[in-house]
Design an enzyme around this catalytic site. Structure first.
Site, mmCIF file in Angstrom:
data_model
loop_
_atom_site.group_PDB
_atom_site.id
_atom_site.type_symbol
_atom_site.label_atom_id
_atom_site.label_comp_id
_atom_site.label_asym_id
_atom_site.label_seq_id
_atom_site.Cartn_x
_atom_site.Cartn_y
_atom_site.Cartn_z
ATOM 1 N N ARG A 65 0.833 -1.207 0.000
ATOM 2 C CA ARG A 65 0.000 0.000 0.000
ATOM 3 C C ARG A 65 0.875 1.267 0.000
ATOM 4 O O ARG A 65 0.548 2.256 -0.652
ATOM 5 C CB ARG A 65 -0.907 -0.045 1.240
ATOM 6 C CG ARG A 65 -2.115 0.856 1.336
ATOM 7 C CD ARG A 65 -3.082 0.941 0.221
ATOM 8 N NE ARG A 65 -3.811 -0.210 -0.237
ATOM 9 C CZ ARG A 65 -5.100 -0.148 -0.622
ATOM 10 N NH1 ARG A 65 -5.758 0.961 -0.474
ATOM 11 N NH2 ARG A 65 -5.691 -1.194 -1.142
ATOM 12 N N ASN A 107 -14.130 16.155 -0.936
ATOM 13 C CA ASN A 107 -14.820 14.889 -1.186
ATOM 14 C C ASN A 107 -16.316 15.149 -1.258
ATOM 15 O O ASN A 107 -16.838 16.014 -0.550
ATOM 16 C CB ASN A 107 -14.519 13.914 -0.036
ATOM 17 C CG ASN A 107 -15.194 12.557 -0.228
ATOM 18 O OD1 ASN A 107 -15.123 11.965 -1.282
ATOM 19 N ND2 ASN A 107 -15.871 12.097 0.815
ATOM 20 N N HIS A 109 -19.863 13.358 -0.514
ATOM 21 C CA HIS A 109 -20.454 12.180 0.134
ATOM 22 C C HIS A 109 -21.967 12.260 -0.022
ATOM 23 O O HIS A 109 -22.555 13.318 0.229
ATOM 24 C CB HIS A 109 -20.050 12.123 1.623
ATOM 25 C CG HIS A 109 -20.580 10.913 2.298
ATOM 26 N ND1 HIS A 109 -20.012 9.656 2.130
ATOM 27 C CD2 HIS A 109 -21.673 10.733 3.084
ATOM 28 C CE1 HIS A 109 -20.731 8.766 2.800
ATOM 29 N NE2 HIS A 109 -21.736 9.391 3.375
ATOM 30 N N ALA A 179 -28.524 16.881 -5.987
ATOM 31 C CA ALA A 179 -27.568 17.442 -5.012
ATOM 32 C C ALA A 179 -26.115 17.336 -5.466
ATOM 33 O O ALA A 179 -25.450 18.359 -5.703
ATOM 34 C CB ALA A 179 -27.756 16.764 -3.657
ATOM 35 N N GLU A 180 -25.607 16.098 -5.646
ATOM 36 C CA GLU A 180 -24.175 15.933 -5.914
ATOM 37 C C GLU A 180 -23.692 16.730 -7.119
ATOM 38 O O GLU A 180 -22.681 17.456 -7.048
ATOM 39 C CB GLU A 180 -23.839 14.455 -6.140
ATOM 40 C CG GLU A 180 -24.063 13.593 -4.917
ATOM 41 C CD GLU A 180 -23.713 12.152 -5.183
ATOM 42 O OE1 GLU A 180 -22.658 11.884 -5.786
ATOM 43 O OE2 GLU A 180 -24.502 11.276 -4.787
HETATM 44 C C1 GRF Z 1 -21.975 7.363 -6.122
HETATM 45 O O1 GRF Z 1 -22.365 6.495 -5.059
HETATM 46 C C2 GRF Z 1 -22.029 8.782 -5.655
HETATM 47 O O2 GRF Z 1 -23.133 8.992 -4.779
HETATM 48 C C3 GRF Z 1 -20.745 8.914 -4.903
HETATM 49 O O3 GRF Z 1 -19.807 8.131 -5.621
HETATM 50 C C4 GRF Z 1 -20.498 7.117 -6.371
HETATM 51 C C5 GRF Z 1 -20.136 7.115 -7.834
HETATM 52 O O4 GRF Z 1 -20.267 8.373 -8.350
HETATM 53 N N1 GRF Z 1 -20.335 10.281 -4.815
HETATM 54 P P1 GRF Z 1 -19.738 8.702 -9.865
HETATM 55 O O5 GRF Z 1 -20.892 8.437 -10.790
HETATM 56 O O6 GRF Z 1 -18.567 7.781 -10.150
HETATM 57 O O7 GRF Z 1 -19.360 10.141 -9.825
#
Ligand code: GRF
Length: 208
Positions: A65, A107, A109, A179-180
């Site tokens: 790692r 990040n 979440h 949201a994201e």
């Molecule tokens: C999803 O579970 C999202 O909610 C989290 O990461 C995962 C993949 O997202 N943020 P993405 O489509 O690879 O951006």
């Protein structure tokens, strides 16, 4: 702002960032590098189609790692990044890398931190936990990365309603769309335009 994006899966958050740069929703930033730990990540294809340097650095191809961490840090430094964005990146970031980028790693979440986060709460597991507890509101959080898991200073959050009959998949999609894909590009634009500062562990945003 030179931005590096770390991905592990489909890359829909990466796509949202690329689209926001193209549409001018994000200013003073460019995506200079995309790295995935997973060679099959569709996110790498998304980066390649937009001619962004895209690399797979997989822990599986290193002796241990520690070697993986060193290779990852080296790649980030080679591209002179000002910000590292974890967008669905499922590998823990070691202290060595966190310390190299103090309050310069963020990040996304898919819950309202501190609920449904921490070790084990990733991907669909987050939404399974939300549905199992029967909360009526969930959402997403963008936070700075510190040496904990989902524990750094919170930058932006956005609430999303949970609906009767939601499955984890349906809820995940709603949290991404509502949201994201909104708050991650917004956070990058705020940082790129020097609107974000951290005062004793709390984030202050200018003009909010
Ligand atoms: C999803 O579970 C999202 O909610 C989290 O990461 C995962 C993949 O997202 N943020 P993405 O489509 O690879 O951006």
């Amino acid at each position: 702002l030179r931005v590096g994006v770390l991905v592990s899966g489909g890359g829909t958050n990466l796509q949202a960032i690329m689209d926001a740069v193209d549409s001018g929703k994000i200013t003073n930033a460019e995506i200079s590098l995309v790295v995935s730990n997973n060679p099959g990540a569709y996110a790498l294809k998304r980066a390649e189609s937009r001619e962004i340097p895209a690399k797979c650095i997989s822990p599986k191809t290193f002796e241990n790692r520690e070697e993986f961490h060193k290779a990852l840090l080296q790649e980030l430094q080679k591209h002179r990044l000002d910000l590292v964005v974890l967008a669905g990146f499922l590998v823990a970031i070691p202290p060595m890398i966190v310390e190299a980028y103090p309050n310069r790693i963020i990040n996304i979440h898919p819950s309202l931190v501190p609920s449904f986060c921490g070790v084990g709460f990733y991907g669909l597991h987050v939404h399974e936990g939300v549905l199992a507890r029967g909360v009526k509101v969930t959402g997403a959080t963008v936070h700075f990365v510190d040496t904990g898991t989902d524990t750094g200073p919170i930058i932006l959050q956005k609430a999303v309603e949970v609906r009767q009959g939601d499955t984890p998949e349906v809820l995940q999609r709603r949290v991404m769309e509502e949201a994201e894909w909104k708050i991650l590009p917004k956070a990058i634009d705020l940082i790129a335009n020097d609107k974000v500062s951290v005062q004793n562990g709390k984030v202050c945003i200018e003009n909010e």
